[in-house]
Design a protein around this motif. Structure first.
Motif, PDB file in Angstrom:
ATOM      1  N   UNK A  90       0.770  -1.233   0.000  1.00 32.64           N
ATOM      2  CA  UNK A  90       0.000   0.000   0.000  1.00 32.64           C
ATOM      3  C   UNK A  90       0.811   1.299   0.000  1.00 32.64           C
ATOM      4  N   UNK A  91       1.932   1.381   0.676  1.00 31.64           N
ATOM      5  CA  UNK A  91       2.737   2.597   0.773  1.00 31.64           C
ATOM      6  C   UNK A  91       1.920   3.809   1.227  1.00 31.64           C
ATOM      7  N   UNK A  92       1.472   3.836   2.492  1.00 32.26           N
ATOM      8  CA  UNK A  92       0.600   4.913   2.976  1.00 32.26           C
ATOM      9  C   UNK A  92       1.322   6.250   3.145  1.00 32.26           C
ATOM     10  N   UNK A  93       0.540   7.327   3.017  1.00 31.34           N
ATOM     11  CA  UNK A  93       1.015   8.679   3.284  1.00 31.34           C
ATOM     12  C   UNK A  93      -0.164   9.460   3.863  1.00 31.34           C
ATOM     13  N   UNK A  94       0.088  10.672   4.309  1.00 31.08           N
ATOM     14  CA  UNK A  94      -0.957  11.509   4.898  1.00 31.08           C
ATOM     15  C   UNK A  94      -1.243  12.685   3.975  1.00 31.08           C
ATOM     16  N   UNK A  95      -2.530  12.981   3.761  1.00 29.85           N
ATOM     17  CA  UNK A  95      -2.961  14.117   2.952  1.00 29.85           C
ATOM     18  C   UNK A  95      -4.161  14.762   3.628  1.00 29.85           C
ATOM     19  N   UNK A  96      -4.498  15.955   3.209  1.00 34.18           N
ATOM     20  CA  UNK A  96      -5.683  16.639   3.716  1.00 34.18           C
ATOM     21  C   UNK A  96      -6.643  16.864   2.553  1.00 34.18           C
ATOM     22  N   UNK A  97      -7.880  16.408   2.732  1.00 35.44           N
ATOM     23  CA  UNK A  97      -8.940  16.613   1.747  1.00 35.44           C
ATOM     24  C   UNK A  97     -10.055  17.402   2.408  1.00 35.44           C
ATOM     25  N   UNK A  98     -10.423  18.515   1.825  1.00 34.40           N
ATOM     26  CA  UNK A  98     -11.530  19.333   2.346  1.00 34.40           C
ATOM     27  C   UNK A  98     -11.352  19.641   3.831  1.00 34.40           C
ATOM     28  N   UNK A  99     -10.102  19.854   4.244  1.00 28.47           N
ATOM     29  CA  UNK A  99      -9.815  20.210   5.624  1.00 28.47           C
ATOM     30  C   UNK A  99      -9.731  19.045   6.593  1.00 28.47           C
ATOM     31  N   UNK A 101      -7.831  15.372   7.683  1.00 29.27           N
ATOM     32  CA  UNK A 101      -6.660  14.526   7.429  1.00 29.27           C
ATOM     33  C   UNK A 101      -7.067  13.104   7.025  1.00 29.27           C
ATOM     34  N   UNK A 102      -6.480  12.620   5.944  1.00 32.85           N
ATOM     35  CA  UNK A 102      -6.736  11.284   5.414  1.00 32.85           C
ATOM     36  C   UNK A 102      -5.432  10.509   5.309  1.00 32.85           C
ATOM     37  N   UNK A 103      -5.524   9.197   5.429  1.00 36.00           N
ATOM     38  CA  UNK A 103      -4.435   8.305   5.066  1.00 36.00           C
ATOM     39  C   UNK A 103      -4.673   7.917   3.616  1.00 36.00           C
ATOM     40  N   UNK A 119      -6.273   4.313  -5.904  1.00 37.09           N
ATOM     41  CA  UNK A 119      -5.693   5.318  -5.016  1.00 37.09           C
ATOM     42  C   UNK A 119      -6.755   5.528  -3.945  1.00 37.09           C
ATOM     43  N   UNK A 120      -6.466   5.081  -2.732  1.00 39.26           N
ATOM     44  CA  UNK A 120      -7.468   5.052  -1.664  1.00 39.26           C
ATOM     45  C   UNK A 120      -7.181   6.106  -0.608  1.00 39.26           C
ATOM     46  N   UNK A 121      -8.248   6.653  -0.066  1.00 34.99           N
ATOM     47  CA  UNK A 121      -8.185   7.646   1.003  1.00 34.99           C
ATOM     48  C   UNK A 121      -9.096   7.171   2.122  1.00 34.99           C
ATOM     49  N   UNK A 122      -8.595   7.206   3.378  1.00 38.21           N
ATOM     50  CA  UNK A 122      -9.375   6.764   4.530  1.00 38.21           C
ATOM     51  C   UNK A 122      -9.244   7.783   5.657  1.00 38.21           C
ATOM     52  N   UNK A 123     -10.368   8.083   6.303  1.00 37.76           N
ATOM     53  CA  UNK A 123     -10.350   8.995   7.451  1.00 37.76           C
ATOM     54  C   UNK A 123     -11.531   8.707   8.359  1.00 37.76           C
ATOM     55  N   UNK A 124     -11.315   8.921   9.655  1.00 32.83           N
ATOM     56  CA  UNK A 124     -12.412   8.934  10.615  1.00 32.83           C
ATOM     57  C   UNK A 124     -12.691  10.408  10.883  1.00 32.83           C
ATOM     58  N   UNK A 125     -13.928  10.806  10.594  1.00 32.41           N
ATOM     59  CA  UNK A 125     -14.332  12.202  10.746  1.00 32.41           C
ATOM     60  C   UNK A 125     -15.797  12.235  11.162  1.00 32.41           C
ATOM     61  N   UNK A 126     -16.099  13.032  12.167  1.00 32.99           N
ATOM     62  CA  UNK A 126     -17.483  13.219  12.646  1.00 32.99           C
ATOM     63  C   UNK A 126     -18.158  11.883  12.961  1.00 32.99           C
ATOM     64  N   UNK A 127     -17.400  10.950  13.540  1.00 33.38           N
ATOM     65  CA  UNK A 127     -17.961   9.673  13.960  1.00 33.38           C
ATOM     66  C   UNK A 127     -18.182   8.662  12.846  1.00 33.38           C
TER      67      UNK A 127
END
Length: 172
Positions: A90-99, A101-103, A119-127
């Motif tokens: 996978x080679x993960x990195x950190x990015x920000x989408x729409x304010x 933070x995503x992996x 190209x996958x993006x994952x985040x826990x936001x607002x539950x």
């Protein structure tokens, strides 16, 4: 040129639908890209496929789509940032989408002349766990007789998916 934003109040986001993409509310289109709420989900089907922006012209030779899946239970949140256990590392990195933070990670798979590039993006936001996947899928064109012509190139499709991702906003 884009259309008005699509508002998904139940899942806490809006996204602008580009003029050359159409909305689907299921993920059942590809041999390798399963219909689960996130790519490489395995057995943790604790989320919901919410929408896909499918690039016009997508077909069995080459298809491109931006998928958004959401999981709002404890299991989805606990495993939200897990990297896939199959396919290319996978080679993960950190990015920000729409304010937010995503992996981000890249993963791929192939079988029987079919391919999947994610190209996958994952985040826990607002539950919620948000799973956003930029997918390129298809069949190698050279296996057809005569060889098939893809509707668009890999780089062009990925650029369009990135532009569409720029239209994402969170509402909570």
């Amino acid at each position: 040129m884009s259309t008005a934003p699509l508002v998904d109040a139940a899942h806490g986001f809006t996204i602008t639908v580009p003029h050359d993409m159409h909305v689907r509310h299921d993920f059942q289109r590809s041999y390798l890209a399963n219909a689960a709420w996130k790519s490489f989900a395995g057995d943790d089907n604790h989320g919901t496929p919410v929408l896909a922006l499918v690039l016009d012209g997508s077909n069995r030779i080459t298809a491109a789509e931006l998928r958004i899946g959401v999981g709002d239970d404890a299991a989805a949140r606990a495993h939200c940032l897990d990297e896939p256990s199959s396919g290319v590392p996978a080679l993960p990195s950190q990015v920000t989408l729409a304010g937010v933070p995503f992996t981000r990670f890249h993963a791929a798979d192939a079988a029987m002349s079919h391919y999947l590039d994610v190209e996958a993006y994952r985040a826990v936001h607002a539950g919620r766990c948000y799973a956003i996947d930029l997918l390129l899928t298809g069949t190698r064109p050279e296996v057809y007789d005569p060889p098939a012509t893809p509707p668009f190139g890999h780089d062009t499709a990925l650029a369009r998916l990135h532009e569409a991702l720029g239209g994402l906003r969170f509402t909570d």
